[in-house]
Design a protein around this motif. Structure first.
Motif, mmCIF file in Angstrom:
data_model
loop_
_atom_site.group_PDB
_atom_site.id
_atom_site.type_symbol
_atom_site.label_atom_id
_atom_site.label_comp_id
_atom_site.label_asym_id
_atom_site.label_seq_id
_atom_site.Cartn_x
_atom_site.Cartn_y
_atom_site.Cartn_z
ATOM 1 N N TYR A 33 0.787 -1.494 -0.092
ATOM 2 C CA TYR A 33 -0.088 -0.067 0.026
ATOM 3 C C TYR A 33 0.820 1.309 -0.035
ATOM 4 O O TYR A 33 0.638 2.392 -0.958
ATOM 5 C CB TYR A 33 -0.972 -0.018 1.146
ATOM 6 C CG TYR A 33 -1.638 1.376 1.470
ATOM 7 C CD1 TYR A 33 -2.588 1.956 0.453
ATOM 8 C CD2 TYR A 33 -1.101 2.192 2.456
ATOM 9 C CE1 TYR A 33 -3.338 3.010 0.875
ATOM 10 C CE2 TYR A 33 -1.599 3.523 2.562
ATOM 11 C CZ TYR A 33 -2.749 3.847 1.717
ATOM 12 O OH TYR A 33 -3.406 4.877 2.109
ATOM 13 N N TYR A 34 1.879 1.331 1.001
ATOM 14 C CA TYR A 34 2.609 2.462 1.043
ATOM 15 C C TYR A 34 3.449 2.566 -0.219
ATOM 16 O O TYR A 34 3.961 3.844 -0.551
ATOM 17 C CB TYR A 34 3.505 2.449 2.216
ATOM 18 C CG TYR A 34 2.574 2.666 3.532
ATOM 19 C CD1 TYR A 34 1.834 3.602 3.832
ATOM 20 C CD2 TYR A 34 2.353 1.855 4.553
ATOM 21 C CE1 TYR A 34 0.906 4.187 4.846
ATOM 22 C CE2 TYR A 34 1.597 1.772 5.512
ATOM 23 C CZ TYR A 34 0.860 3.199 5.695
ATOM 24 O OH TYR A 34 0.187 3.307 6.855
ATOM 25 N N TYR A 35 4.057 1.812 -0.685
ATOM 26 C CA TYR A 35 5.028 1.612 -1.861
ATOM 27 C C TYR A 35 4.219 1.808 -3.233
ATOM 28 O O TYR A 35 4.794 2.386 -3.914
ATOM 29 C CB TYR A 35 5.827 0.440 -1.795
ATOM 30 C CG TYR A 35 6.907 0.526 -0.747
ATOM 31 C CD1 TYR A 35 7.504 1.542 -0.278
ATOM 32 C CD2 TYR A 35 7.361 -0.801 -0.245
ATOM 33 C CE1 TYR A 35 8.416 1.496 0.694
ATOM 34 C CE2 TYR A 35 8.203 -0.849 0.729
ATOM 35 C CZ TYR A 35 8.711 0.091 1.395
ATOM 36 O OH TYR A 35 9.783 0.283 2.278
ATOM 37 N N LYS A 36 3.082 1.222 -3.400
ATOM 38 C CA LYS A 36 2.483 1.025 -4.738
ATOM 39 C C LYS A 36 1.272 1.874 -4.855
ATOM 40 O O LYS A 36 1.026 2.338 -6.025
ATOM 41 C CB LYS A 36 2.455 -0.349 -4.970
ATOM 42 C CG LYS A 36 3.684 -1.081 -4.958
ATOM 43 C CD LYS A 36 3.601 -2.514 -5.417
ATOM 44 C CE LYS A 36 4.717 -3.549 -5.623
ATOM 45 N NZ LYS A 36 4.594 -4.691 -5.816
ATOM 46 N N HIS A 37 0.407 2.206 -4.048
ATOM 47 C CA HIS A 37 -0.764 2.948 -4.063
ATOM 48 C C HIS A 37 -1.197 3.485 -2.892
ATOM 49 O O HIS A 37 -2.374 3.614 -2.385
ATOM 50 C CB HIS A 37 -1.739 1.802 -4.619
ATOM 51 C CG HIS A 37 -2.261 0.736 -3.606
ATOM 52 N ND1 HIS A 37 -3.086 1.060 -2.943
ATOM 53 C CD2 HIS A 37 -1.609 -0.442 -3.592
ATOM 54 C CE1 HIS A 37 -3.436 -0.357 -2.250
ATOM 55 N NE2 HIS A 37 -2.337 -1.080 -2.449
ATOM 56 N N ASN A 38 -0.286 4.373 -2.254
ATOM 57 C CA ASN A 38 -0.764 5.042 -1.158
ATOM 58 C C ASN A 38 -1.648 6.265 -1.609
ATOM 59 O O ASN A 38 -1.133 7.235 -2.160
ATOM 60 C CB ASN A 38 0.811 5.970 -0.617
ATOM 61 C CG ASN A 38 0.266 6.580 0.625
ATOM 62 O OD1 ASN A 38 -0.599 6.630 1.258
ATOM 63 N ND2 ASN A 38 1.588 6.884 1.301
#
Length: 404
Positions: A33-38
């Motif tokens: 979530y934080y790396y790819k679609h935050n």
């Protein structure tokens, strides 16, 4: 166990009733979530947000599927934790519908204090029902027979009934795991009398969620962090609970439009947005995405996983019960077990265990009333096992306890 292979050989984690360890796939989902679609859910139209929306909706679907509940009858909202969810619902119930509030003697402070506060705030009687040793709720008979305490002008010869009652009880106790075996009968009786029932399922969802399948309770509250997910609260509520609420905790994320002196709730105009009535403000989108992975992971546990947990539970339970000075709470083996040792301070024992890498909880586990005031027990040690527990962990505990 590859899911928990980050554990060191001498690290024995036995505090899953507080918060479980997280399998690597759940940690990776949070990282993704934080790396790819935050992004913010339910607010944006760019691809990252669309991905978040997709995963959050999947989390709601998976939760209902796990409990075998239908979306046309139930919805899923996300909060902070079980305590928050219970308090939120109790504070939103229309006061005129509440004639009494009911809980039980073996409750965590979450429902025990919340029902106390509701009784005081609304000026209605509060009843604390007894529970059988197997966890069944006592509800048939006079108050003097089935209740531990009562208030508000009630007396021991009054017949127990749930007319106008808001009932909040746990599905599993957090000190010995005893379960609400007559859950279906309790829900049926409460509804027959015209009451509503909220279930504290914090200690049931990780290993006993089957007991909640197809329940017709008005709401089920639980904590994701006790079921292999990040820190998060979940409310599963009946759609027909909504008309019984008067919303006072409101804010962004709940409305479609706002005027000078009024607002339009999203839930009023779109039945697919009914979950927003409990979701004021920005949600923990990453944690919800990871929770979805945890629900899926939990549903995939094999017979071998469950048998290993059962075997570890029985072995440790038998070891403890075989010791003359060890006094167990409850009579049945359960992944959550509590005890004290005669002549030994439980807090000192917990500290000694900790120095040997065995992580356990000590005290009254937020169940002060029952453990201290009703049973009169000293502070306890609690071992709470999980799917992360290894057979060698049990051998380690036995060896360390033997030396101590």
């Amino acid at each position: 166990m590859d899911d928990f292979d980050y554990l060191g050989e001498k690290a024995v984690y036995l505090d899953a009733a507080c918060q479980s360890l997280r399998p690597k796939c759940v940690v990776e989902a949070l990282e993704n979530y934080y790396y790819k679609h935050n992004s913010c859910g339910e607010r944006v139209k760019y691809p990252w947000g669309e991905k978040t929306d997709e995963m959050v909706e999947e989390a709601r679907r998976r939760t209902l599927k796990l409990l075998k509940l239908k979306g046309k009858d139930y919805f899923v909202s996300f909060t902070l934790n079980t305590t928050y969810g219970i308090n939120l619902i109790l504070n939103e119930v229309k006061p005129e519908l509440v004639k009494k509030v009911v809980t039980s003697e073996i409750e965590h402070n979450s429902p025990f204090l919340a029902t106390m506060a509701m009784s005081e705030r609304l000026g209605v009687p509060r009843i604390v029902l007894k529970r059988e040793e197997n966890g069944d709720l006592m509800m048939e008979g006079k108050l003097g027979e089935v209740a531990r305490t009562w208030s508000g002008g009630l007396n021991e010869d009054d017949e127990m009934d749930f007319r106008g009652a808001v009932v909040v009880v746990n599905v599993a106790a957090n000190f010995d795991g005893r379960r609400l075996g007559n859950l279906k009968e309790v829900v049926k009786r409460v509804h027959k009398d015209g009451g509503m029932i909220i279930l504290d399922a914090a200690q049931a969802m990780a290993h006993h969620y089957e007991i909640l399948e197809k329940t017709e309770a008005d709401a089920i509250c639980f904590s994701a962090h006790k079921m292999y997910a990040p820190s998060l609260g979940v409310i599963v509520a009946r759609r027909d609970l909504v008309p019984k609420l008067r919303l006072t905790f409101v804010g962004g994320g709940m409305v479609d439009d706002v005027f000078e002196d009024r607002y339009m709730l999203s839930a009023e105009g779109n039945k697919d947005h009914v979950h927003t009535i409990f979701e004021a403000g920005l949600q923990a989108w990453g944690e919800i995405c990871a929770f979805s992975e945890a629900v899926d992971w939990l549903g995939r546990r094999s017979k071998a996983d469950k048998q290993r947990l059962l075997d570890c539970t029985r072995e440790l339970d038998e070891f403890l019960r075989a010791k003359e000075k060890v006094k167990m709470v409850g009579k049945e083996a359960n992944p959550t077990m509590s005890f004290y040792v005669e002549g030994m301070d439980s807090h000192l024992l917990g500290a000694a265990l900790g120095k040997e890498g065995v992580m356990a909880r000590t005290g009254y586990f937020c169940a002060h009333y029952y453990l201290d005031k009703v049973l009169g027990l000293p502070p306890l040690v609690r071992f709470s096992l999980s799917y992360a527990t290894r057979k060698e962990d049990i051998e380690r505990v036995k060896e360390v306890l033997g030396r101590i």
